[in-house]
Design an enzyme around this catalytic site. Sequence first.
Site, PDB file in Angstrom:
ATOM      1  N   GLU A 234      82.994   7.818  12.494  1.00  0.00           N
ATOM      2  CA  GLU A 234      83.752   6.822  13.254  1.00  0.00           C
ATOM      3  C   GLU A 234      85.097   6.534  12.600  1.00  0.00           C
ATOM      4  O   GLU A 234      86.054   6.139  13.273  1.00  0.00           O
ATOM      5  CB  GLU A 234      82.916   5.541  13.362  1.00  0.00           C
TER       6      GLU A 234
ATOM      7  N   HIS B 191      63.627  24.794   5.587  1.00  0.00           N
ATOM      8  CA  HIS B 191      62.691  25.552   6.417  1.00  0.00           C
ATOM      9  C   HIS B 191      63.008  25.406   7.897  1.00  0.00           C
ATOM     10  O   HIS B 191      62.204  25.758   8.742  1.00  0.00           O
ATOM     11  CB  HIS B 191      61.256  25.113   6.119  1.00  0.00           C
TER      12      HIS B 191
ATOM     13  N   LYS C  42      81.907   2.620  27.554  1.00  0.00           N
ATOM     14  CA  LYS C  42      81.524   1.239  27.866  1.00  0.00           C
ATOM     15  C   LYS C  42      82.222   0.752  29.132  1.00  0.00           C
ATOM     16  O   LYS C  42      81.614   0.105  29.979  1.00  0.00           O
ATOM     17  CB  LYS C  42      81.873   0.313  26.696  1.00  0.00           C
TER      18      LYS C  42
END
Lengths: 428, 428
Positions: A280, A301, A415
């Site tokens: 950010e 793995h 938003k």
Amino acid sequence: MVKLSTRYLEKFITEKDINSFQKKLTTAHFELHSNDIGGKGWLNLPANISSEELLKIKSAAQRINSSSDVLIVIGIGGSYLGARAGIEFLRSLNYNYFLKTKIFFIGNSLSSADIFELLKFCESKDVSINVVSKSGGTIECAVAFRIFRRFLEKKYGKEKSRERIYCTTDPTKGLLKKMACEEGYETFEIPPDVGGRYSVLSAVGLLPLSVAGADVNEILHGASDAMNTFNSLEISKNDCYKYSVLRNILYSKGKAVEILASYESRLKYLLEWWKQLFGESEGKCKKGIFPSSLVFTSDLHSMGQFMQDGNPIFFETIITVLNDPYKILVPHDSLNVDKLNYLVGKTVGYINSQAFLATADAHTYAEVPNIHLQIDDTNEYELGYLIYFFQKSCAISGYMLGVNPFDQPGVEAYKRNMFKLLGRPEDT
Amino acid sequence: MVKLSTRYLEKFITEKDINSFQKKLTTAHFELHSNDIGGKGWLNLPANISSEELLKIKSAAQRINSSSDVLIVIGIGGSYLGARAGIEFLRSLNYNYFLKTKIFFIGNSLSSADIFELLKFCESKDVSINVVSKSGGTIECAVAFRIFRRFLEKKYGKEKSRERIYCTTDPTKGLLKKMACEEGYETFEIPPDVGGRYSVLSAVGLLPLSVAGADVNEILHGASDAMNTFNSLEISKNDCYKYSVLRNILYSKGKAVEILASYESRLKYLLEWWKQLFGESEGKCKKGIFPSSLVFTSDLHSMGQFMQDGNPIFFETIITVLNDPYKILVPHDSLNVDKLNYLVGKTVGYINSQAFLATADAHTYAEVPNIHLQIDDTNEYELGYLIYFFQKSCAISGYMLGVNPFDQPGVEAYKRNMFKLLGRPEDT
């Protein structure tokens, strides 16, 4: 303490590369330490947090511990990642199996399954809430707070539930502050000049950490020591700035992804916290190192093949923990069908340390640069120190990249769309 | 069922791009369905797993459920990721709070803290072990098995602990098979022609899933339906192959990172499983798409800024779940200080669905391609279907990239170094 080693970088970064960043670093340092823009309150937070606020935090934690089986922490992004990272760092991923007051994080998604499940789990439990939001307007957090406030009010009545709600928010403004004043909820402070992703050393992190039994003074002690340590402009004497410089050099050489990896699973959420901090802060103007995280040896793995032989667009930063207090020994087995007797008397921690050396060598050989960070332990002091180390290196890194490491203009885009789709009234 | 939508790709991928991959796809399809190399046993596994093995799995699960408070699954990589992914997909991240027999995964790291903690947790519990390893030689797994076998033997005696140990391994060879034969442990089969990352639909995944209460027949039913569905060479009629083609097109256009994201936290480990599947299958010859994962909306508050404005080296694949059985409503509040009353009567699931639409629009606008996968539910059928969808698309994808999607030569490098450092005898 954090120690940075460049042992695995010699093939990739020269003394000249490092020196060529000295000017950028100096500029970044003075930009950070000037008073030009807001959002720098975290720089002195370890020294500036008041003893009054600390006493309030400890007293509230004590009350929550004695009155509650469950503390629900409602917050998203910087309002929960640091607290969770800290608790797991000090305890483990399974910390709730060992805490008297279990701590659950909610309001960090819009998953109805998550809310349903937590409501069900809390049915027969005594519950307190710590809601963490600077504004109170974040939808995930506000919706969850409404639902769990209602849950408390049904369980304890409106009056009694007031004593079970703790708000961490802006000291003077915002919807949550307003509600807390009107309802009489106890409040804790998110300093106005501290952004979400830099807020873990305020009540945002310290209250949940205190409920989990952490010594918050020691966390701040570690952070203070880091604050006092990492001010030198000489790269060779400042591991915090060196980390910023090294990653910017690697980025300038085409490494677009940084994998932060730890050899201890209890650092998993610290890596998540780090992703927000760096992602950010740096991810703007079409720039930035894409942050990714892994836990070794587990993920050797799964992603080990890619790291050894795949598209080499990344570098690694590896965190190891020096001390192993558990000393789990490989037991002897007279049959030795599994052929492990050559390890008898060795600790699992020792094998882990050899796995690190082996992997760093193998990956370096495959042309993947490795930065190595070593911490001494997973205690409160180290937590505070490491947090401050990353916060300062992130800010410096952002400035060297040429971005403002304290804003986040891009998170508003979805938003705006969402509020439009949801039909939110204009005046909200 | 998995439905793929290209709605958010129109700016980035043309009909022509897709058609230009037809030849590569056809070649990949016939390569996959030929009998040239090993490792393809998973292709028909949903139909080939014997009813005898399934009965054994269910019967063992029943015994474990009635005799144990805890099942410890010892395995690493493909030997635990699929089982854990499946359990969390069907239940939740906090599944253990709701299971009579709690399931813990260990032997997937060399963290002594993790082992110490689980030993402590199990002190006063009845415990069974499911050890999962094709060879039995993987060090993380073998060390943990030795420690927890010793724990069982101390608790129940050597004789009685034999009834509490279940081995999932190669049917004829390897150290674990040998030990199981000598000790009389019950064994389950990892088919020799099925690699670790493709093994979840064998006993590797199905035994732990069955202990968690999952209907394994329904998982296989979903997988079978996917197996019968995704064979068409017409890209427009085969969403599985279309996914392979789209991601290869995006890779060819410079997108080096794929972010797989879900709007439900219970898919978190499915994303981890996916990372191994794709990362280990494609990451070779200095090629491959770097796999990364996020959970929305949580991580929109950490990586959202980077995704909107940062270095655009990635594309997104988004998984949404259509049905929301929980129907959690936003409650009414007459004071409305939080200004949420405009959402009263809406479910949290609905808000989540709008967050998806809003984010996909915002990210597409910011030039980030989005592939959208929709599943109907988080039940057994959908789990099996989705697993097979990803397995087949991964294999096809690898072939189109020009690599062998069934080997993993690179993971040996660090192991060789490690065994040297640890002084393993030559003949081991």
